[in-house]
Structure formats: C-alpha cells, structure tokens
Design an enzyme around this catalytic site. Structure first.
Site, mmCIF file in Angstrom:
data_model
loop_
_atom_site.group_PDB
_atom_site.id
_atom_site.type_symbol
_atom_site.label_atom_id
_atom_site.label_comp_id
_atom_site.label_asym_id
_atom_site.label_seq_id
_atom_site.Cartn_x
_atom_site.Cartn_y
_atom_site.Cartn_z
ATOM 1 N N HIS A 79 3.392 -2.592 11.257
ATOM 2 C CA HIS A 79 4.356 -3.213 10.338
ATOM 3 C C HIS A 79 5.620 -3.614 11.109
ATOM 4 O O HIS A 79 6.169 -4.696 10.922
ATOM 5 C CB HIS A 79 4.763 -2.230 9.231
ATOM 6 C CG HIS A 79 3.749 -2.068 8.131
ATOM 7 N ND1 HIS A 79 3.274 -3.128 7.395
ATOM 8 C CD2 HIS A 79 3.142 -0.964 7.606
ATOM 9 C CE1 HIS A 79 2.416 -2.684 6.473
ATOM 10 N NE2 HIS A 79 2.313 -1.371 6.584
ATOM 11 N N HIS B 18 0.017 2.681 12.500
ATOM 12 C CA HIS B 18 0.083 1.849 11.297
ATOM 13 C C HIS B 18 1.503 1.307 11.093
ATOM 14 O O HIS B 18 1.712 0.088 10.982
ATOM 15 C CB HIS B 18 -0.355 2.686 10.089
ATOM 16 C CG HIS B 18 -0.342 1.943 8.787
ATOM 17 N ND1 HIS B 18 -1.478 1.416 8.221
ATOM 18 C CD2 HIS B 18 0.668 1.627 7.942
ATOM 19 C CE1 HIS B 18 -1.164 0.806 7.088
ATOM 20 N NE2 HIS B 18 0.134 0.924 6.884
ATOM 21 N N GLU B 19 2.473 2.198 11.075
ATOM 22 C CA GLU B 19 3.853 1.762 10.834
ATOM 23 C C GLU B 19 4.361 0.908 11.996
ATOM 24 O O GLU B 19 5.159 -0.011 11.789
ATOM 25 C CB GLU B 19 4.775 2.958 10.583
ATOM 26 C CG GLU B 19 4.415 3.821 9.364
ATOM 27 C CD GLU B 19 4.246 3.037 8.050
ATOM 28 O OE1 GLU B 19 4.901 1.987 7.882
ATOM 29 O OE2 GLU B 19 3.438 3.472 7.202
ATOM 30 N N GLU C 243 0.253 -5.779 5.554
ATOM 31 C CA GLU C 243 -0.728 -4.708 5.729
ATOM 32 C C GLU C 243 -1.796 -5.107 6.758
ATOM 33 O O GLU C 243 -2.365 -4.254 7.431
ATOM 34 C CB GLU C 243 -1.367 -4.364 4.376
ATOM 35 C CG GLU C 243 -2.120 -3.052 4.321
ATOM 36 C CD GLU C 243 -1.248 -1.802 4.477
ATOM 37 O OE1 GLU C 243 -0.004 -1.902 4.544
ATOM 38 O OE2 GLU C 243 -1.833 -0.705 4.544
HETATM 39 ZN ZN ZN Z 1 1.110 -0.142 5.316
#
Ligand code: ZN
Length: 505
Positions: A273, A269-270, A299
């Site tokens: 980003h 997830h990160e 996101e």
């Molecule tokens: Zn996030």
C-alpha cells in the site's frame, strides 16, 4: 466580469489542495490516536476530529465550489478526457456532487449510527449476542438505503454505495466475475481439502523473538522498495497504511512472538500500500491526479507484494537463508520445501482476516452476496446469522459454531461500510492480472526475484499504475495495462500453478 476558465481552474485547485492539507491533519490525528496517544486523550481527540471533519465537510460543500466546478465542466478544459485539467475537474466535481446530494440530517444520522453501531458490535461480538446487535444493524441498512437513493443509481442500489470505494464499477460486473471465480475456486479448494499432503504448519508457530521479527520485517519492506526516508513503520492492534502528505506515508503492523507470518506478511502487505502511495506524483498532491484510484487498485498493490511476491518460491529462494540465520532455534533444521509449503497452506477456515490466499475470496463472496440481499430488503436482518452459516457450509464446507466466529467477526457493517468487501477480492484479481503482465513485459520475473532485484518490478508498477493517479478508472487502467478487462483467469492460473504441485491437486 467572470473569470476565464484557467484562472477559475487555478482557484479550484488551490481550494482542493487546502482541503487535502486539512484532511491530512485529520489523518495525522487518526494515526496518532492508534499508535501513540495515551488512552486518556480520547475525549479531547474526538473533539478535535469532530471540529476538523466539520470544517472539511463545509469546505467541500461550499456552494461556490460546486458552482465553479459546474462552469469548468462546460469549459474547453475538459475537451480531452484524459488531460490533466479534465481529470481533475471531472473527479472533483463528482466528489462534490456526491457530498452535496446528502441532506445534512442524513449525514449526521449516518455518523451517529456508525459510532453507536461499532460500540454495540464490539460488545455483541465479545458476548456472542447477535440479538443485541440486530436493532442497530437494521437501522444501519435502512439509512444505507436512504443514502443510496439520495446518491441515485442506474442499475441497482448497491451500485450507489460501491461507488464510494470503487468509483465507476458496477455490481453486475463484479458479481459476474466473482461467480466465475467461485465456479473454479470451490472445486480447487475442495480438491486441496481432500489431498493427503499436508504442510507442517506448526513450524510457523514456534518462538520468533519480536526484536528479530522487527528487524527482518523492516529489512524486507525496504528491500521491496518502501522508502523509509519518506515513511515510517509503527505498531498497532490493526495494521493500516495512511498517506499523510506527498513525502510522508505511515504504515503499521503487529507482532506475535508465536507467529512467523502474521507480522511479516502484514508488513509486506502494508508496504505494498505504502509503495503505491509513495509512487503517486507529488507535484499533483491534493488533486485527483496525485491520488490513488480505488480501494480495489490499492489492494492489488498490497496483495501483489504480500502474496504474488511474498509467498513465491523465488522470493524465498532469495531470503530463506537469512530467515534461518535470524531464527536459528526455530528454522535452522527446516528444509526449504517444508517451509515453503507451510507458508502456502490452504485450509478452509472461519475467520476472513486469517484466511489463506485461495480461500480468502470465498469469504468475500459470502459477504458480497449477503450485503446486497440486506440492502435490497430481500433478507431480513433477523435471518442473517442463518444465511451466513448456510453460505459458509456451501462455499467453504465449514460452519461457524458461534456468531462471534461468524457474522459478528467484521467491523465493516457496524461502521456503515456497505459495498466495501468486494474491493478486497477485486484487489486479488487485479494483482494477479498485473503480475502476469509485468512478468511478460519484463521477460520473466523469476530470476530477478530470486536475486532480490525488485527494482524493475517496482518501476513497472510506478510507470504503469502509480504515476497516473486517478487519470484512468480502475477498469480503464486494467484494460490499458493488460489489454484485458477484469477477469478471474489470471488468479486461478496463479493458484493452480503454485498449489497444484504442493498438494498434488
Ligand atoms: Zn490492504
């Protein structure tokens, strides 16, 4: 003699880049506080941060900057709305206008209340004591009403606050799309809840030695394209990503030796980003053209790698052998199908941050509806816990036994972040739309993913999304890239296609 527009523009850009450098120094102090700083350093750090944020605010609200932007906004440099100069002028002006609309006294009261609010909330959550949190929450919403009114709005108050996180988006539009999503999602989740098939989720809660998790997490995040020559991965209690400069992006994760997924999916997830941050054009650093668009689009990039890729069949067809080698005690005997079902388990639960891919958006819907009602004064803060339980029963079919696991679980409202929650759901929706389009444009992603070839998808994201910085609004971008406006169709289709066969639902 007044400057010619081009000279004035150069001067404004230089001021913006200087402020960005100050802001990145502030972000570096923030990163250090959460990853390295000894606890005893907190007081000095708070002084440093306060001083820096004051200097940054002064620079943004310097009347000369506002005047210069007002002149530029009338100049030939904005004639072509998507040209570099027009984008930078429009976005900077908008930012400065918003910052100067708030009276200093309100800015200070909001900051103080946010700091006190988080402190009170932490204690109230630990002690399951909503009544203790209520007065500061009432004050927070009263200040947020004043803030929204100071910003101004066309349709509703919530628009004015949503704009901080999702510029140009409208509450009515988000409400319409989320209502559509709810109509299709609630029956799907209910059908899954009634299915007789259940994954063996205990297999993900065995012993997974942390050093091996660290190695494997780094391996996967590098494989999908997080550039470690321009970034770092560290440990924190709450994972985040922060861009500190054109070639310096920091991501964090947390490890739990009894959980296969928590660090791994958090790292993906990160990394998503981070890949977005690393994909913005470095030559425009400090200007809107070098910055990411909105929290929703941010996101979408993290969710795409975490869920659309990271929980997909081809991804694990590529990596499951390596996982079994890394964690033989836990997984050597586990067939692929059993593992794949377990990482895609859907189960209505109470806690948003632990929610699965399908039910997550229902958690957001609850918060989105409640914070609008609180802001409009349609719901007294005293009635919030009851309204929370009612909505959880209605949308997810479960009710929290305590406020700690209910209305007190998130930090956002205590910190004055009202209008933030819907960006999580927007991210999920945009992710599914972008993924479907990339799949079509690249002639089917599945075989590439199964071979561990992520480069074509990453380049597609860079070309279509990252490199534009803030040239387009989120709504313009999704239309441009997919030919369609924001919609729940792609996400529902994705969930049905994956979960239907697993659950026979
Ligand atoms: Zn996030």
């Amino acid at each position: 003699m007044p400057d010619d527009p081009q000279t004035l523009y150069q001067s404004v850009c230089q001021q913006a880049v200087d402020i960005a450098r100050l802001e990145s120094a502030e972000a570096l102090l923030g990163w250090d506080e959460l990853t390295k700083m000894p606890a005893a350093g907190a007081e000095h750090r708070a002084e440093q941060m306060k001083l820096l944020s004051g200097i940054i605010h002064q620079r943004w609200t310097n009347p000369r900057l506002a005047e210069q932007l007002a002149i530029l906004a009338e100049s030939p440099l904005v004639a072509e709305p998507h040209a570099d100069t027009a984008v930078n002028i429009r976005r900077l002006k908008r930012k400065v206008d918003r910052l100067t609309k708030l009276p200093q006294s309100l800015v200070e009261e909001l900051a103080q209340t946010a700091s006190l609010g988080q402190h009170v909330w932490r204690k109230a959550r630990a002690e399951d004591d909503f009544a203790a949190f209520r007065p500061v929450l009432e004050k927070t919403f009263s200040l947020k009403r004043q803030q929204a009114d100071a910003f101004g709005y066309d349709e509703c108050r919530y628009d004015a606050l949503l704009d901080d996180y999702e510029p140009d988006e409208r509450t009515a539009n988000v409400g319409r799309v989320l209502a559509e999503l709810r109509e299709r999602l609630v029956p799907l989740v209910a059908a899954i809840a009634q299915s007789e098939r259940r994954p063996n989720s205990a297999l993900l809660q065995q012993e997974f030695p942390i050093e091996r998790q660290q190695r494997f997490g780094r391996r996967l995040s590098a494989a999908i394209g997080f550039d470690y020559s321009r970034g770092r991965l560290d440990e924190t209690a709450h994972p985040f990503c922060t861009g500190l400069g054109p070639n310096d992006c920091r991501i964090t994760t947390r490890y739990d030796a009894r959980s296969f997924g928590s660090a791994l999916f958090g790292t993906l997830h990160e990394s998503g980003h981070g890949i977005y941050d690393q994909g913005t054009p470095t030559e425009h650093y400090g200007l809107p053209l070098g910055e990411t668009i909105s929290l929703g689009i941010h996101e979408s990039q993290s969710r795409l790698w975490e869920n659309l890729i990271g929980r997909s069949r081809p991804f694990w067809q590529c990596f499951y052998g390596e996982v079994q080698e890394a964690f033989p005690e836990a997984l050597a005997q586990t067939p692929f199908e059993e593992f794949f079902f377990a990482i895609n388990e859907v189960r209505p639960s109470l806690i948003r941050v632990e929610a699965d891919e399908a039910t997550y958006n229902l958690h957001i819907l609850v918060r989105f509806e409640l914070e609008q009602a609180l802001l409009d004064d349609d719901l007294p803060v005293a009635d919030l816990p009851g309204a929370w339980r009612e909505k959880y029963a209605h949308y997810l079919g479960i009710e929290p036994p305590s406020d700690t696991d209910g209305v007190l679980q998130d930090v956002h409202w205590s910190a004055g972040m009202v209008g933030y929650f819907p960006t999580y759901a927007l991210g999920n929706l945009y992710a599914a739309q972008f993924f479907a389009q990339a799949d079509a444009d690249l002639g089917g992603l599945e075989p590439m993913l199964a071979r561990g070839e992520f480069h074509p998808l990453r380049e597609w994201l860079r070309e279509n999304i990252h490199r534009h910085g803030q040239r387009y609004s989120a709504a313009e971008l999704v239309e441009r890239v997919t030919g369609k406006p924001l919609s729940s169709a792609a996400l529902i289709e994705h969930l049905r296609a994956k979960l239907g066969p697993l659950y026979g639902a």
